[in-house]
Design a protein around this motif. Structure first.
Motif, PDB file in Angstrom:
ATOM      1  N   LEU A 295      -7.850   4.657  -6.930  1.00 54.71           N
ATOM      2  CA  LEU A 295      -6.829   3.908  -6.136  1.00 54.71           C
ATOM      3  C   LEU A 295      -6.810   4.378  -4.657  1.00 54.71           C
ATOM      4  O   LEU A 295      -7.023   3.442  -3.687  1.00 54.71           O
ATOM      5  CB  LEU A 295      -5.440   3.774  -6.512  1.00 54.71           C
ATOM      6  CG  LEU A 295      -4.980   2.868  -7.668  1.00 54.71           C
ATOM      7  CD1 LEU A 295      -3.516   3.292  -8.381  1.00 54.71           C
ATOM      8  CD2 LEU A 295      -5.156   1.530  -7.506  1.00 54.71           C
ATOM      9  N   VAL A 296      -6.757   5.355  -4.406  1.00 57.97           N
ATOM     10  CA  VAL A 296      -7.112   6.244  -2.915  1.00 57.97           C
ATOM     11  C   VAL A 296      -8.460   5.642  -2.439  1.00 57.97           C
ATOM     12  O   VAL A 296      -8.564   5.269  -1.421  1.00 57.97           O
ATOM     13  CB  VAL A 296      -6.787   7.594  -3.173  1.00 57.97           C
ATOM     14  CG1 VAL A 296      -7.211   8.154  -1.623  1.00 57.97           C
ATOM     15  CG2 VAL A 296      -5.440   7.736  -3.253  1.00 57.97           C
ATOM     16  N   ALA A 297      -9.646   5.747  -3.275  1.00 58.73           N
ATOM     17  CA  ALA A 297     -10.774   5.455  -2.779  1.00 58.73           C
ATOM     18  C   ALA A 297     -10.770   4.075  -2.703  1.00 58.73           C
ATOM     19  O   ALA A 297     -11.598   3.823  -1.373  1.00 58.73           O
ATOM     20  CB  ALA A 297     -11.869   5.887  -3.789  1.00 58.73           C
ATOM     21  N   ARG A 298     -10.396   3.216  -3.306  1.00 60.86           N
ATOM     22  CA  ARG A 298     -10.413   1.762  -3.165  1.00 60.86           C
ATOM     23  C   ARG A 298      -9.616   1.478  -1.900  1.00 60.86           C
ATOM     24  O   ARG A 298     -10.368   0.520  -1.202  1.00 60.86           O
ATOM     25  CB  ARG A 298      -9.564   0.931  -4.307  1.00 60.86           C
ATOM     26  CG  ARG A 298      -9.501  -0.528  -4.132  1.00 60.86           C
ATOM     27  CD  ARG A 298      -8.590  -1.178  -4.896  1.00 60.86           C
ATOM     28  NE  ARG A 298      -7.204  -0.835  -4.542  1.00 60.86           N
ATOM     29  CZ  ARG A 298      -5.661  -1.401  -4.944  1.00 60.86           C
ATOM     30  NH1 ARG A 298      -6.068  -2.308  -5.765  1.00 60.86           N
ATOM     31  NH2 ARG A 298      -4.774  -0.838  -4.321  1.00 60.86           N
ATOM     32  N   ASP A 299      -8.442   2.058  -1.566  1.00 64.66           N
ATOM     33  CA  ASP A 299      -7.622   1.665  -0.390  1.00 64.66           C
ATOM     34  C   ASP A 299      -8.396   2.434   0.684  1.00 64.66           C
ATOM     35  O   ASP A 299      -8.577   1.865   1.931  1.00 64.66           O
ATOM     36  CB  ASP A 299      -6.403   2.291  -0.475  1.00 64.66           C
ATOM     37  CG  ASP A 299      -5.390   1.115  -1.243  1.00 64.66           C
ATOM     38  OD1 ASP A 299      -6.072   0.109  -1.742  1.00 64.66           O
ATOM     39  OD2 ASP A 299      -4.457   1.918  -1.725  1.00 64.66           O
ATOM     40  N   ALA A 300      -8.980   3.174   0.730  1.00 63.38           N
ATOM     41  CA  ALA A 300     -10.043   3.988   1.841  1.00 63.38           C
ATOM     42  C   ALA A 300     -11.075   2.982   2.285  1.00 63.38           C
ATOM     43  O   ALA A 300     -11.282   2.865   3.268  1.00 63.38           O
ATOM     44  CB  ALA A 300     -10.325   5.488   1.407  1.00 63.38           C
TER      45      ALA A 300
ATOM     46  N   LYS B 238       0.860  -1.331   0.086  1.00 64.96           N
ATOM     47  CA  LYS B 238      -0.035   0.060   0.021  1.00 64.96           C
ATOM     48  C   LYS B 238       0.952   1.311   0.141  1.00 64.96           C
ATOM     49  O   LYS B 238       0.620   2.179  -0.551  1.00 64.96           O
ATOM     50  CB  LYS B 238      -0.984   0.021   1.194  1.00 64.96           C
ATOM     51  CG  LYS B 238      -1.861  -1.050   1.298  1.00 64.96           C
ATOM     52  CD  LYS B 238      -3.070  -1.142   0.176  1.00 64.96           C
ATOM     53  CE  LYS B 238      -3.884  -2.142  -0.111  1.00 64.96           C
ATOM     54  NZ  LYS B 238      -4.410  -2.413  -1.450  1.00 64.96           N
ATOM     55  N   LEU B 239       1.943   1.163   0.728  1.00 64.10           N
ATOM     56  CA  LEU B 239       2.805   2.443   0.963  1.00 64.10           C
ATOM     57  C   LEU B 239       3.339   2.738  -0.597  1.00 64.10           C
ATOM     58  O   LEU B 239       3.477   3.833  -0.788  1.00 64.10           O
ATOM     59  CB  LEU B 239       3.876   2.169   1.856  1.00 64.10           C
ATOM     60  CG  LEU B 239       4.877   3.455   2.092  1.00 64.10           C
ATOM     61  CD1 LEU B 239       4.287   4.488   2.756  1.00 64.10           C
ATOM     62  CD2 LEU B 239       5.900   3.005   3.180  1.00 64.10           C
TER      63      LEU B 239
ATOM     64  N   LEU C 193      -2.566 -10.611  -8.191  1.00 68.18           N
ATOM     65  CA  LEU C 193      -2.563 -10.196  -9.246  1.00 68.18           C
ATOM     66  C   LEU C 193      -2.894  -8.756  -9.803  1.00 68.18           C
ATOM     67  O   LEU C 193      -2.150  -8.154 -10.525  1.00 68.18           O
ATOM     68  CB  LEU C 193      -3.832 -10.986 -10.338  1.00 68.18           C
ATOM     69  CG  LEU C 193      -4.109 -10.813 -11.846  1.00 68.18           C
ATOM     70  CD1 LEU C 193      -2.738 -11.299 -12.697  1.00 68.18           C
ATOM     71  CD2 LEU C 193      -5.390 -11.402 -12.352  1.00 68.18           C
ATOM     72  N   SER C 194      -3.645  -8.162  -8.876  1.00 75.56           N
ATOM     73  CA  SER C 194      -3.965  -6.900  -9.018  1.00 75.56           C
ATOM     74  C   SER C 194      -2.839  -6.033  -8.641  1.00 75.56           C
ATOM     75  O   SER C 194      -2.430  -4.894  -9.339  1.00 75.56           O
ATOM     76  CB  SER C 194      -4.907  -6.407  -7.936  1.00 75.56           C
ATOM     77  OG  SER C 194      -5.211  -5.147  -7.748  1.00 75.56           O
ATOM     78  N   THR C 195      -2.031  -6.252  -7.779  1.00 75.56           N
ATOM     79  CA  THR C 195      -0.623  -5.810  -7.541  1.00 75.56           C
ATOM     80  C   THR C 195       0.399  -5.871  -8.538  1.00 75.56           C
ATOM     81  O   THR C 195       0.988  -4.799  -8.968  1.00 75.56           O
ATOM     82  CB  THR C 195      -0.111  -6.216  -6.064  1.00 75.56           C
ATOM     83  OG1 THR C 195      -1.013  -6.103  -5.043  1.00 75.56           O
ATOM     84  CG2 THR C 195       1.372  -5.677  -5.799  1.00 75.56           C
TER      85      THR C 195
END
Length: 150
Positions: free
Chosen positions: A109-114, A80-81, A140-142
């Protein structure tokens, strides 16, 4: 015999490498803005090294049965970082060094991680401890994000 601490150490090295990557990226951007020699090779090399240590630490943890909840959490935090730092740099400061990523991509990406963070907090409050597990679709996403960025 594989040291039990090695996969976690690789995750910690990745976490420490991200600020170093940002320093290199801004340094190279400064060179590009001043029309000085191209320095992006070091930025790309460190990013690839971060990606490779992600692959290696996961492989070692699975291959030698060294996977732990702490290790999974460190790995997820490092991912994530790295994602946030690299995508933020490429969305807001990439030019003229690299082709900028669209800012909508950054926002998604920010919304997904939030949302993932909120979900984690809700599950934690409701059920106590949360076991972090890596699944194929997350890996796979990463990988796809890493390939897109590089």
């Amino acid at each position: 015999m594989m040291p039990r601490w090695l996969p976690n150490a690789l995750s910690i090295i990745r976490i420490i490498a991200i600020p170093g990557w940002l320093v290199l990226a801004f340094f190279a951007r400064g060179h590009a803005l001043a029309h000085q020699p191209d320095e992006r090779v070091w930025v790309i090399a460190l990013l690839v090294a971060v990606g490779l240590t992600d692959v290696v630490d996961g492989f070692l943890a699975r291959r030698f049965h060294l996977a732990t909840n702490l290790g999974a959490t460190l790995d997820a935090a490092a991912d994530k970082l790295a994602t946030f730092a690299v995508v933020t740099f490429l969305a807001f400061w990439a030019a003229p060094l690299f082709t900028p990523l669209p800012r909508w991509f950054w926002a998604v990406l920010v919304a997904r991680d939030a949302l993932l963070g909120v979900g984690f907090i809700i599950v934690r409050l409701k059920h106590g401890a949360v076991e972090v597990a890596h699944r194929w679709h997350g890996r796979l996403s990463t990988l796809l994000l890493f390939v897109t960025v590089v």
